[in-house]
Scaffold this motif. Structure first.
Motif, PDB file in Angstrom:
ATOM      1  N   MET A  62      -5.715  29.467 -16.793  1.00 17.81           N
ATOM      2  CA  MET A  62      -5.054  28.222 -16.386  1.00 17.81           C
ATOM      3  C   MET A  62      -4.110  27.721 -17.472  1.00 17.81           C
ATOM      4  N   VAL A  63      -4.561  27.761 -18.713  1.00 15.50           N
ATOM      5  CA  VAL A  63      -3.757  27.242 -19.822  1.00 15.50           C
ATOM      6  C   VAL A  63      -2.508  28.103 -20.043  1.00 15.50           C
ATOM      7  N   LEU A  64      -2.588  29.389 -19.760  1.00 15.72           N
ATOM      8  CA  LEU A  64      -1.414  30.257 -19.916  1.00 15.72           C
ATOM      9  C   LEU A  64      -0.231  29.794 -19.061  1.00 15.72           C
ATOM     10  N   ALA A  65      -0.510  29.137 -17.959  1.00 18.20           N
ATOM     11  CA  ALA A  65       0.549  28.685 -17.053  1.00 18.20           C
ATOM     12  C   ALA A  65       1.155  27.342 -17.473  1.00 18.20           C
ATOM     13  N   TRP A  66       0.581  26.680 -18.456  1.00 21.39           N
ATOM     14  CA  TRP A  66       1.083  25.372 -18.874  1.00 21.39           C
ATOM     15  C   TRP A  66       2.327  25.512 -19.751  1.00 21.39           C
ATOM     16  N   GLY A  67       3.051  24.433 -19.878  1.00 21.72           N
ATOM     17  CA  GLY A  67       4.200  24.386 -20.774  1.00 21.72           C
ATOM     18  C   GLY A  67       3.754  24.358 -22.228  1.00 21.72           C
ATOM     19  N   ARG A  68       4.711  24.531 -23.122  1.00 24.47           N
ATOM     20  CA  ARG A  68       4.435  24.646 -24.552  1.00 24.47           C
ATOM     21  C   ARG A  68       3.732  23.398 -25.120  1.00 24.47           C
ATOM     22  N   LEU A  69       4.213  22.210 -24.784  1.00 27.36           N
ATOM     23  CA  LEU A  69       3.600  20.986 -25.306  1.00 27.36           C
ATOM     24  C   LEU A  69       2.140  20.891 -24.873  1.00 27.36           C
ATOM     25  N   ALA A  70       1.874  21.136 -23.621  1.00 28.64           N
ATOM     26  CA  ALA A  70       0.496  21.057 -23.108  1.00 28.64           C
ATOM     27  C   ALA A  70      -0.394  22.121 -23.749  1.00 28.64           C
ATOM     28  N   GLN A  71       0.137  23.327 -23.935  1.00 25.88           N
ATOM     29  CA  GLN A  71      -0.644  24.383 -24.585  1.00 25.88           C
ATOM     30  C   GLN A  71      -0.948  24.018 -26.039  1.00 25.88           C
ATOM     31  N   ASP A  72       0.037  23.471 -26.739  1.00 22.35           N
ATOM     32  CA  ASP A  72      -0.140  23.160 -28.156  1.00 22.35           C
ATOM     33  C   ASP A  72      -1.056  21.971 -28.404  1.00 22.35           C
ATOM     34  N   THR A  73      -1.195  21.094 -27.448  1.00 18.76           N
ATOM     35  CA  THR A  73      -2.031  19.905 -27.644  1.00 18.76           C
ATOM     36  C   THR A  73      -3.388  20.110 -26.970  1.00 18.76           C
ATOM     37  N   VAL A  74      -3.461  19.864 -25.712  1.00 17.83           N
ATOM     38  CA  VAL A  74      -4.729  19.949 -24.979  1.00 17.83           C
ATOM     39  C   VAL A  74      -5.199  21.391 -24.824  1.00 17.83           C
ATOM     40  N   GLY A  75      -4.294  22.290 -24.552  1.00 16.32           N
ATOM     41  CA  GLY A  75      -4.663  23.680 -24.261  1.00 16.32           C
ATOM     42  C   GLY A  75      -5.409  24.391 -25.376  1.00 16.32           C
ATOM     43  N   PHE A 109     -11.623  17.482 -22.405  1.00 15.40           N
ATOM     44  CA  PHE A 109     -10.266  18.005 -22.334  1.00 15.40           C
ATOM     45  C   PHE A 109      -9.869  18.391 -20.912  1.00 15.40           C
ATOM     46  N   LEU A 110     -10.822  18.812 -20.105  1.00 15.17           N
ATOM     47  CA  LEU A 110     -10.504  19.089 -18.703  1.00 15.17           C
ATOM     48  C   LEU A 110     -10.138  17.796 -17.971  1.00 15.17           C
ATOM     49  N   ARG A 111     -10.836  16.717 -18.290  1.00 15.55           N
ATOM     50  CA  ARG A 111     -10.499  15.416 -17.696  1.00 15.55           C
ATOM     51  C   ARG A 111      -9.091  14.987 -18.117  1.00 15.55           C
ATOM     52  N   ARG A 112      -8.778  15.196 -19.383  1.00 21.36           N
ATOM     53  CA  ARG A 112      -7.432  14.858 -19.859  1.00 21.36           C
ATOM     54  C   ARG A 112      -6.395  15.722 -19.150  1.00 21.36           C
ATOM     55  N   ALA A 113      -6.664  17.004 -19.031  1.00 17.21           N
ATOM     56  CA  ALA A 113      -5.723  17.925 -18.384  1.00 17.21           C
ATOM     57  C   ALA A 113      -5.497  17.539 -16.925  1.00 17.21           C
ATOM     58  N   LEU A 173      -3.939  20.387 -14.470  1.00 23.39           N
ATOM     59  CA  LEU A 173      -4.872  21.083 -13.578  1.00 23.39           C
ATOM     60  C   LEU A 173      -4.685  20.553 -12.161  1.00 23.39           C
ATOM     61  N   THR A 174      -4.695  21.448 -11.204  1.00 17.86           N
ATOM     62  CA  THR A 174      -4.654  21.023  -9.815  1.00 17.86           C
ATOM     63  C   THR A 174      -6.068  20.671  -9.360  1.00 17.86           C
ATOM     64  N   ALA A 175      -6.162  20.024  -8.235  1.00 15.63           N
ATOM     65  CA  ALA A 175      -7.477  19.704  -7.667  1.00 15.63           C
ATOM     66  C   ALA A 175      -8.241  20.990  -7.370  1.00 15.63           C
ATOM     67  N   GLN A 189      -8.002  23.894  -8.955  1.00 14.55           N
ATOM     68  CA  GLN A 189      -8.472  24.452 -10.226  1.00 14.55           C
ATOM     69  C   GLN A 189      -9.680  23.678 -10.736  1.00 14.55           C
ATOM     70  N   SER A 190      -9.620  22.377 -10.608  1.00 13.86           N
ATOM     71  CA  SER A 190     -10.738  21.544 -11.027  1.00 13.86           C
ATOM     72  C   SER A 190     -11.993  21.871 -10.223  1.00 13.86           C
ATOM     73  N   ARG A 191     -11.845  22.035  -8.918  1.00 10.50           N
ATOM     74  CA  ARG A 191     -12.984  22.400  -8.063  1.00 10.50           C
ATOM     75  C   ARG A 191     -13.530  23.777  -8.424  1.00 10.50           C
ATOM     76  N   ALA A 192     -12.661  24.685  -8.842  1.00  6.11           N
ATOM     77  CA  ALA A 192     -13.098  26.038  -9.216  1.00  6.11           C
ATOM     78  C   ALA A 192     -13.941  26.020 -10.491  1.00  6.11           C
ATOM     79  N   LEU A 193     -13.648  25.113 -11.400  1.00  2.00           N
ATOM     80  CA  LEU A 193     -14.388  25.021 -12.655  1.00  2.00           C
ATOM     81  C   LEU A 193     -15.683  24.224 -12.513  1.00  2.00           C
ATOM     82  N   GLU A 194     -15.725  23.332 -11.556  1.00  2.00           N
ATOM     83  CA  GLU A 194     -16.861  22.414 -11.406  1.00  2.00           C
ATOM     84  C   GLU A 194     -18.216  23.116 -11.320  1.00  2.00           C
TER      85      GLU A 194
END
Length: 139
Positions: free
Chosen positions: A25-38, A81-85, A91-93, A95-100
């Motif tokens: 999931m994190v691989l698909a995020w933009g650079r800022l999101a990967q560098d901070t939360v990811g 961090f998942l809540r923040r994401a 994270l899409t709904a 993706q969130s359901r898949a991790l739950e």
């Protein structure tokens, strides 16, 4: 009683599945999101399994219990961090359901593992206490 190899522990197996899904999931995020939360999310998720693995080879059950508590703390960090994401729309709904289910199952597994390594130590402590002569500490 021999300790199980860490790879056989269900908590460890769940932690691997969790971090593998998070990584994708994190691989698909933009650079800022990967560098901070990811990065923090991946480190925290990696830490769960790493702590379980480390604890199984520690010399004492006391060390192992402490490290399992650290793994549980890392799981709480992952949840944060998942809540923040999710709130930041990383994270899409779906993706969130898949991790739950992994998150829901992993916490009690860590708790059960912690209790399983605590019981033998408590029994040993009680047995040792019962064998020691009583002394009067009041003078």
């Amino acid at each position: 009683m021999a300790r199980p190899h860490f790879e056989q522990l269900q908590g460890y197996q769940l932690s691997e599945r969790l971090v593998d899904q998070i990584w994708e999931m994190v691989l698909a995020w933009g650079r800022l999101a990967q560098d901070t939360v990811g990065k923090q999310l991946i480190r925290a998720a990696d830490s769960i399994g790493a702590n379980i693995a480390e604890g199984t080879r520690r010399g004492s059950s006391l060390d192992n219990r402490r490290i399992v508590r650290m793994a549980h703390g890392s799981l709480n960090e992952v949840t944060h961090f998942l809540r923040r994401a999710y709130r930041r729309r990383l994270l899409t709904a779906a993706q969130s359901r898949a991790l739950e289910p992994l998150l829901t199952e992993l916490s009690p597994r860590l708790g059960a593992y912690h209790r399983s390594i605590t019981r033998p130590a408590r029994l040993k402590e009680q047995t040792t206490k019962n064998k020691q002569p009583r002394t009067n500490h009041i003078r």
